[in-house]
Design an enzyme around this catalytic site. Structure first.
Site, short mmCIF file in Angstrom:
data_model
loop_
_atom_site.label_atom_id
_atom_site.label_comp_id
_atom_site.label_asym_id
_atom_site.label_seq_id
_atom_site.Cartn_x
_atom_site.Cartn_y
_atom_site.Cartn_z
NE ARG A 118 -4.18 -1.94 2.41
CZ ARG A 118 -4.25 -2.90 2.51
NH1 ARG A 118 -3.28 -3.31 3.56
NH2 ARG A 118 -4.52 -4.47 2.70
CE LYS A 140 -0.71 14.08 -14.20
NZ LYS A 140 -1.59 14.08 -15.52
CD GLU A 182 6.79 16.20 -22.02
OE1 GLU A 182 6.20 17.26 -21.81
OE2 GLU A 182 6.08 14.80 -22.11
CE LYS A 224 5.43 17.19 -13.40
NZ LYS A 224 5.31 16.14 -14.85
CD GLU A 234 -4.24 15.43 -15.86
OE1 GLU A 234 -3.01 15.40 -15.19
OE2 GLU A 234 -5.13 14.93 -16.37
NE ARG A 238 0.67 16.46 -12.56
CZ ARG A 238 0.70 15.77 -12.11
NH1 ARG A 238 0.48 15.87 -10.76
NH2 ARG A 238 2.08 15.23 -12.55
CG ASN A 242 -2.22 16.13 -20.18
OD1 ASN A 242 -1.21 15.15 -20.16
ND2 ASN A 242 -2.13 15.35 -18.91
CG HIS A 245 0.52 14.51 -23.37
ND1 HIS A 245 1.33 16.01 -23.13
CD2 HIS A 245 1.76 13.92 -22.43
CE1 HIS A 245 2.94 15.59 -22.69
NE2 HIS A 245 3.14 15.15 -22.10
CG HIS A 249 -1.48 10.03 -24.66
ND1 HIS A 249 -1.48 10.40 -23.09
CD2 HIS A 249 0.35 10.54 -23.81
CE1 HIS A 249 -0.82 10.58 -22.38
NE2 HIS A 249 1.02 10.37 -22.64
CG HIS A 262 6.26 10.76 -23.86
ND1 HIS A 262 4.72 10.72 -24.01
CD2 HIS A 262 6.42 11.89 -23.28
CE1 HIS A 262 4.16 10.84 -23.29
NE2 HIS A 262 4.63 12.26 -23.35
P1 NAD Z 1 12.97 6.28 -21.08
O1 NAD Z 1 12.78 6.22 -19.77
O2 NAD Z 1 12.71 5.03 -22.70
O3 NAD Z 1 14.74 6.94 -21.99
C1 NAD Z 1 14.81 6.83 -23.57
C2 NAD Z 1 15.89 6.21 -23.75
O4 NAD Z 1 17.41 6.33 -23.05
C3 NAD Z 1 16.15 4.66 -22.82
O5 NAD Z 1 16.44 3.79 -24.45
C4 NAD Z 1 16.96 4.66 -22.60
O6 NAD Z 1 17.79 3.39 -21.84
C5 NAD Z 1 17.59 5.58 -22.31
N1 NAD Z 1 18.68 6.58 -21.38
C6 NAD Z 1 17.73 6.10 -20.46
N2 NAD Z 1 19.09 7.36 -19.63
C7 NAD Z 1 19.98 7.41 -20.34
C8 NAD Z 1 21.21 8.22 -20.43
N3 NAD Z 1 21.52 8.93 -19.69
N4 NAD Z 1 22.16 7.95 -20.87
C9 NAD Z 1 22.00 7.23 -22.65
N5 NAD Z 1 20.92 6.59 -22.20
C10 NAD Z 1 20.07 6.42 -21.21
O7 NAD Z 1 11.96 7.85 -21.64
P2 NAD Z 1 11.80 8.73 -21.63
O8 NAD Z 1 11.73 10.39 -22.61
O9 NAD Z 1 12.81 9.22 -20.43
O10 NAD Z 1 10.06 8.52 -21.14
C11 NAD Z 1 9.28 8.44 -21.22
C12 NAD Z 1 8.44 8.08 -20.81
O11 NAD Z 1 7.99 9.24 -19.72
C13 NAD Z 1 6.66 7.79 -21.16
O12 NAD Z 1 6.63 7.06 -21.19
C14 NAD Z 1 6.21 8.51 -20.89
O13 NAD Z 1 4.57 8.49 -20.44
C15 NAD Z 1 5.97 9.32 -19.80
N6 NAD Z 1 6.08 10.58 -18.64
C16 NAD Z 1 5.54 10.59 -17.68
C17 NAD Z 1 5.33 11.58 -16.83
C18 NAD Z 1 5.30 11.54 -15.89
O14 NAD Z 1 4.39 12.80 -15.34
N7 NAD Z 1 4.51 10.66 -14.81
C19 NAD Z 1 5.65 12.90 -17.78
C20 NAD Z 1 5.76 12.26 -19.42
C21 NAD Z 1 6.50 11.76 -19.74
N1 GLY Z 2 3.02 15.22 -17.78
C1 GLY Z 2 2.05 15.91 -17.27
C2 GLY Z 2 1.64 16.00 -15.75
O1 GLY Z 2 3.03 15.54 -15.13
O2 GLY Z 2 0.78 16.25 -15.77
#
Ligand code: NAD
Ligand code: GLY
Length: 358
Positions: A118, A140, A182, A224, A234, A238, A242, A245, A249, A262
């Site tokens: 939990r 998130k 972003e 942020k 949200e 918030r 998006n 997005h 998405h 992304h």
């Molecule tokens: P990712 O986590 O897939 O990383 C991108 C690539 O870079 C991967 O291949 C990873 O292995 C590699 N990598 C990571 N760090 C590295 C480094 N220092 N050196 C070399 N390679 C490295 O993608 P991302 O763009 O970081 O994140 C995208 C994800 O985040 C999506 O799933 C998206 O939905 C999510 N997201 C979440 C939020 C949130 O608020 N939680 C907001 C925006 C995006």
């Molecule tokens: N990336 C959108 C949010 O965190 O709300």
């Protein structure tokens, strides 16, 4: 080193941004109260940074969970592997999860921490630009479902975000650009000065100038943190984060999370949202053109895939902003100000989708 506070009462936490933080044992240990630590990372990041990180702890019992790399692995199955590791190592509520990686690792690890027993503490150690400017902040967490992106998840704030800017040195160019999408988003919805700064400084960012990157990360985190502090769950404000997005998405899901990163999908989504904003008279054409130009400058895509308007509309129905069947969209009123609305002519949305997606 620069610290920004996310003000959420008892759930408040610091975001620390700087060089050399993955080996700053004193900083890391402040946020690890117990003995047990599970580092969640992936096959790529583990090779680069896992030993560096774990070498910092002398007195802890450290276990590792190394996930496959890629958005297609952001699933309940991989979240299950994190639970398996927590159980196998007999971790209890005082254990801490360290999410070492990009947004994919951060979202999965955060979701596992939110739900294991939990809820146990976790710390975000973002290693991509996208994670440092966006996904590691705000709590998130979640995974994808075959029917749509991030459909399963929880709001659960980390204990801290520690962003080591040195990690960006190994990031592939395409990933760096994806993160810039972003940052551009933050300029569009909140800070026209940031947008103008990006127009001027994009070459420095692409050349990985340390000072420029540090500013882009800090300013994004400040924005942020401000938005999340006002509307953690949200309910209203918030949702502006998006921007791009809903379309983005849908593009990611329609292309099996394989064709676009992304940030690339968000870049396309922002252009489409700006186009709709223009069609219904909210913004002038020059604003739309400035957005297209900055995305091009950042090396991001500006032509959407011809995946069909009907398919996109169907995927948009699963967006988390849909209320009572009505698709709410984030649209631009001007550069630096966004609104969330379902009051747009449906014909304008259909014409926009038909133009961009065929
Ligand atoms: P990712 O986590 O897939 O990383 C991108 C690539 O870079 C991967 O291949 C990873 O292995 C590699 N990598 C990571 N760090 C590295 C480094 N220092 N050196 C070399 N390679 C490295 O993608 P991302 O763009 O970081 O994140 C995208 C994800 O985040 C999506 O799933 C998206 O939905 C999510 N997201 C979440 C939020 C949130 O608020 N939680 C907001 C925006 C995006
Ligand atoms: N990336 C959108 C949010 O965190 O709300």
């Amino acid at each position: 080193m620069h610290t920004i506070q996310v003000d959420l009462g008892a759930a408040s936490y610091p975001i620390t941004i700087g060089s050399g933080l993955l080996t700053d044992r004193a900083l890391l240990e402040i946020h690890i109260p117990g003995r047990d630590v599970l580092v969640v990372t992936n096959t790529t990041v583990s090779k680069l940074y896992l030993a560096k990180l774990t070498g910092s702890f002398a007195q802890k019992r450290i276990a590792e969970c190394i996930l496959p790399d890629g958005e297609q692995h952001k699933t309940l199955q991989t979240a299950g592997w994190v639970f398996d590791a927590l159980v196998a190592h007999k971790m209890n509520r005082d254990a801490t999860v360290l999410a070492l990686g990009g947004g994919v690792v951060g979202d999965i690890a955060g979701f596992a921490a939110a739900t294991y027993q939990r809820g146990i503490g976790y710390v975000q150690l973002p290693t991509t630009l996208l994670a440092q400017v966006d996904s590691s902040v705000g709590g998130k967490t979640g995974v994808n479902h075959a029917g749509g992106k991030n459909l399963i998840g929880a709001f659960f704030q980390p204990r801290a975000v520690i962003a080591d800017t040195d990690a960006l040195a190994t990031l592939p160019d395409r990933e760096l650009k994806s993160g810039l999408a972003e940052v551009i988003k933050h300029g569009c919805v909140w800070d026209p000065m940031l947008f103008s700064w990006l127009e001027r400084e994009m070459p420095k960012l692409l050349a990985r100038d340390a000072e420029a990157l540090a500013y882009a990360i800090s300013r994004s985190c400040e924005i942020k943190a401000t938005v999340v502090a006002r509307d953690e769950r949200e309910n209203n404000l918030r949702a502006i984060l998006n921007f791009g997005h809903t379309f983005g998405h849908a593009i990611e899901a329609a292309t099996d999370y394989a064709r676009y990163l992304h940030g690339e999908a968000v870049a396309l989504g922002m252009l489409i949202a700006a186009d709709l904003s223009h069609r219904i008279g909210l913004i002038d054409s020059p604003v739309k053109e400035r957005l297209r130009e900055i995305l091009m400058l950042a090396g991001l895509p500006t032509e959407a895939p011809r995946i069909g308007a009907a398919k996109v509309q169907q995927l948009m129905q699963m967006d988390k902003k849909v209320m009572s069947g009505s698709i709410r969209l984030v649209l631009l009123e001007k550069l630096g100000r966004a609104i969330v609305t379902d009051r747009y002519p449906r014909a304008a949305l259909e014409a926009t989708l038909a133009e961009h997606f065929g």
